[in-house]
Scaffold this motif. Structure first.
Motif, mmCIF file in Angstrom:
data_model
loop_
_atom_site.group_PDB
_atom_site.id
_atom_site.type_symbol
_atom_site.label_atom_id
_atom_site.label_comp_id
_atom_site.label_asym_id
_atom_site.label_seq_id
_atom_site.Cartn_x
_atom_site.Cartn_y
_atom_site.Cartn_z
ATOM 1 N N LYS A 168 0.787 -1.456 0.112
ATOM 2 C CA LYS A 168 -0.163 -0.002 0.050
ATOM 3 C C LYS A 168 0.839 1.246 -0.013
ATOM 4 O O LYS A 168 2.025 1.206 0.518
ATOM 5 C CB LYS A 168 -0.964 -0.154 1.043
ATOM 6 N N ASP A 169 0.615 2.251 -0.499
ATOM 7 C CA ASP A 169 1.232 3.588 -0.645
ATOM 8 C C ASP A 169 1.671 3.781 0.846
ATOM 9 O O ASP A 169 0.913 3.774 1.668
ATOM 10 C CB ASP A 169 0.284 5.012 -1.294
ATOM 11 N N GLY A 170 2.817 4.302 0.881
ATOM 12 C CA GLY A 170 3.667 4.631 2.367
ATOM 13 C C GLY A 170 3.986 3.483 3.237
ATOM 14 O O GLY A 170 4.459 3.788 4.278
ATOM 15 N N GLN A 171 3.928 2.314 2.627
ATOM 16 C CA GLN A 171 4.014 1.139 3.435
ATOM 17 C C GLN A 171 5.359 0.300 2.977
ATOM 18 O O GLN A 171 5.541 -0.735 3.736
ATOM 19 C CB GLN A 171 2.943 0.208 3.589
ATOM 20 N N ILE A 172 6.041 0.614 1.979
ATOM 21 C CA ILE A 172 6.900 -0.254 1.617
ATOM 22 C C ILE A 172 8.090 -0.293 2.469
ATOM 23 O O ILE A 172 8.695 -1.486 2.647
ATOM 24 C CB ILE A 172 7.547 0.574 -0.015
ATOM 25 N N ASP A 173 8.314 0.705 3.352
ATOM 26 C CA ASP A 173 9.405 0.570 4.281
ATOM 27 C C ASP A 173 9.203 -0.300 5.359
ATOM 28 O O ASP A 173 9.988 -1.374 5.593
ATOM 29 C CB ASP A 173 9.949 1.759 4.838
ATOM 30 N N ALA A 174 7.827 -0.366 5.902
ATOM 31 C CA ALA A 174 7.682 -1.275 6.780
ATOM 32 C C ALA A 174 7.690 -2.671 6.188
ATOM 33 O O ALA A 174 8.026 -3.753 6.754
ATOM 34 C CB ALA A 174 6.175 -0.948 7.338
ATOM 35 N N VAL A 175 7.087 -2.863 4.860
ATOM 36 C CA VAL A 175 7.012 -4.333 4.228
ATOM 37 C C VAL A 175 8.621 -4.622 4.168
ATOM 38 O O VAL A 175 8.699 -5.995 4.450
ATOM 39 C CB VAL A 175 6.438 -4.109 2.855
ATOM 40 N N LEU A 176 9.540 -3.903 3.822
ATOM 41 C CA LEU A 176 10.900 -4.279 3.557
ATOM 42 C C LEU A 176 11.556 -4.803 4.927
ATOM 43 O O LEU A 176 12.184 -5.744 4.973
ATOM 44 C CB LEU A 176 11.781 -3.322 2.752
ATOM 45 N N ASP A 177 11.152 -4.041 6.138
ATOM 46 C CA ASP A 177 11.481 -4.420 7.107
ATOM 47 C C ASP A 177 11.095 -5.880 7.780
ATOM 48 O O ASP A 177 11.827 -6.675 8.030
ATOM 49 C CB ASP A 177 11.032 -3.319 8.384
ATOM 50 N N ILE A 178 9.921 -6.146 7.421
ATOM 51 C CA ILE A 178 9.471 -7.419 7.672
ATOM 52 C C ILE A 178 10.126 -8.549 6.894
ATOM 53 O O ILE A 178 10.674 -9.473 7.362
ATOM 54 C CB ILE A 178 8.000 -7.542 7.364
ATOM 55 N N LEU A 179 10.304 -8.254 5.661
ATOM 56 C CA LEU A 179 11.089 -9.093 4.726
ATOM 57 C C LEU A 179 12.284 -9.378 5.001
ATOM 58 O O LEU A 179 12.757 -10.468 4.675
ATOM 59 C CB LEU A 179 10.818 -8.672 3.194
ATOM 60 N N ARG A 180 13.000 -8.285 5.450
ATOM 61 C CA ARG A 180 14.572 -8.561 6.171
ATOM 62 C C ARG A 180 14.522 -9.735 6.928
ATOM 63 O O ARG A 180 15.355 -10.341 7.165
ATOM 64 C CB ARG A 180 15.028 -7.316 6.681
ATOM 65 N N GLU A 181 13.711 -9.681 8.040
ATOM 66 C CA GLU A 181 13.678 -10.534 9.087
ATOM 67 C C GLU A 181 13.062 -11.716 8.642
ATOM 68 O O GLU A 181 13.670 -12.828 8.893
ATOM 69 C CB GLU A 181 12.713 -10.027 10.180
ATOM 70 N N LEU A 182 12.151 -11.851 7.697
ATOM 71 C CA LEU A 182 11.557 -13.011 7.321
ATOM 72 C C LEU A 182 12.494 -13.667 6.560
ATOM 73 O O LEU A 182 12.620 -15.267 6.619
ATOM 74 C CB LEU A 182 10.136 -12.678 6.554
ATOM 75 N N ALA A 183 13.344 -13.225 5.527
ATOM 76 C CA ALA A 183 14.278 -13.708 4.707
ATOM 77 C C ALA A 183 15.244 -14.671 5.807
ATOM 78 O O ALA A 183 15.609 -15.656 5.417
ATOM 79 C CB ALA A 183 15.006 -12.821 4.046
ATOM 80 N N VAL A 184 15.853 -13.957 6.739
ATOM 81 C CA VAL A 184 16.812 -14.624 7.391
ATOM 82 C C VAL A 184 16.451 -15.957 8.238
ATOM 83 O O VAL A 184 16.908 -17.045 8.081
ATOM 84 C CB VAL A 184 17.305 -13.562 8.665
ATOM 85 N N LYS A 185 14.950 -15.815 8.475
ATOM 86 C CA LYS A 185 14.111 -17.008 9.258
ATOM 87 C C LYS A 185 14.039 -17.849 8.150
ATOM 88 O O LYS A 185 14.006 -19.354 8.542
ATOM 89 C CB LYS A 185 13.065 -16.729 10.007
ATOM 90 N N SER A 186 13.556 -17.721 7.065
ATOM 91 C CA SER A 186 13.105 -18.682 6.080
ATOM 92 C C SER A 186 14.526 -19.371 5.409
ATOM 93 O O SER A 186 14.434 -20.644 5.230
ATOM 94 C CB SER A 186 12.474 -17.828 4.830
ATOM 95 N N ARG A 187 15.519 -18.787 5.355
ATOM 96 C CA ARG A 187 16.702 -19.430 4.884
ATOM 97 C C ARG A 187 17.290 -20.124 5.930
ATOM 98 O O ARG A 187 18.006 -21.221 5.345
ATOM 99 C CB ARG A 187 17.708 -18.177 4.586
ATOM 100 N N GLU A 188 16.943 -20.017 7.061
ATOM 101 C CA GLU A 188 17.173 -21.250 8.134
ATOM 102 C C GLU A 188 16.428 -22.393 7.990
ATOM 103 O O GLU A 188 16.886 -23.304 8.667
ATOM 104 C CB GLU A 188 17.307 -20.604 9.570
ATOM 105 N N GLU A 189 15.527 -22.507 7.525
ATOM 106 C CA GLU A 189 14.530 -23.713 7.343
ATOM 107 C C GLU A 189 15.390 -24.680 6.631
ATOM 108 O O GLU A 189 15.872 -24.552 5.797
ATOM 109 C CB GLU A 189 13.603 -23.359 6.559
ATOM 110 N N GLU A 190 15.146 -25.997 7.114
ATOM 111 C CA GLU A 190 15.831 -27.198 6.583
ATOM 112 C C GLU A 190 15.596 -27.349 5.215
ATOM 113 O O GLU A 190 16.594 -27.726 4.294
ATOM 114 C CB GLU A 190 15.358 -28.513 7.294
ATOM 115 N N GLY A 191 14.213 -27.174 4.477
ATOM 116 C CA GLY A 191 14.022 -27.389 3.365
ATOM 117 C C GLY A 191 14.231 -26.167 2.314
ATOM 118 O O GLY A 191 13.667 -26.439 1.241
ATOM 119 N N ASN A 192 14.719 -24.935 2.903
ATOM 120 C CA ASN A 192 14.830 -23.843 1.834
ATOM 121 C C ASN A 192 16.078 -24.251 1.296
ATOM 122 O O ASN A 192 16.986 -24.366 1.773
ATOM 123 C CB ASN A 192 14.891 -22.678 2.864
ATOM 124 N N LEU A 193 16.008 -23.681 -0.277
ATOM 125 C CA LEU A 193 17.246 -23.841 -0.919
ATOM 126 C C LEU A 193 17.669 -22.214 -1.417
ATOM 127 O O LEU A 193 18.811 -22.232 -1.238
ATOM 128 C CB LEU A 193 16.608 -24.579 -2.541
#
Length: 100
Positions: free
Chosen positions: A15-40
């Motif tokens: 949504k307009d004005g929300q990209i920074d908040a979305v990217l902050d969530i994705l930074r943390e989500l990416a770290v956690k997701s990459r730690e998953e056993e089945g993640n390539l």
């Protein structure tokens, strides 16, 4: 269930004005997701013409690994619990490569 690698292409439209908040969530989500056993891999791309468009390119060892990702605490809390309310639209397309 499919036991070959699954590749997910997901498009998020912030949504307009929300990209920074979305990217902050994705930074943390990416770290956690990459730690998953089945993640390539877990890659995040941003649109050049529209900075509110995010493309996620994710790889999982099989369908069970993708299902585990979607059921994970971090996916449920960060994506479902936080990010979804900041998005205009969210579409995910799980794929398998074609040998052509």
């Amino acid at each position: 269930m499919n036991d070959e690698p699954i590749y997910l292409f997901a498009t998020w439209q912030a949504k307009d004005g929300q990209i920074d908040a979305v990217l902050d969530i994705l930074r943390e989500l990416a770290v956690k997701s990459r730690e998953e056993e089945g993640n390539l891999f877990y890659k995040i791309h941003q649109g050049m013409a529209d900075k509110n468009t995010i493309i996620l390119y994710e790889g999982y060892k099989d369908e069970a690994a993708l299902a585990a990702h979607r059921a994970s605490e971090h996916f449920q809390s960060m994506v479902i619990g936080k990010a979804v309310s900041l998005l205009e639209n969210r579409v995910g397309v799980p794929t398998v490569p074609l040998d052509i």
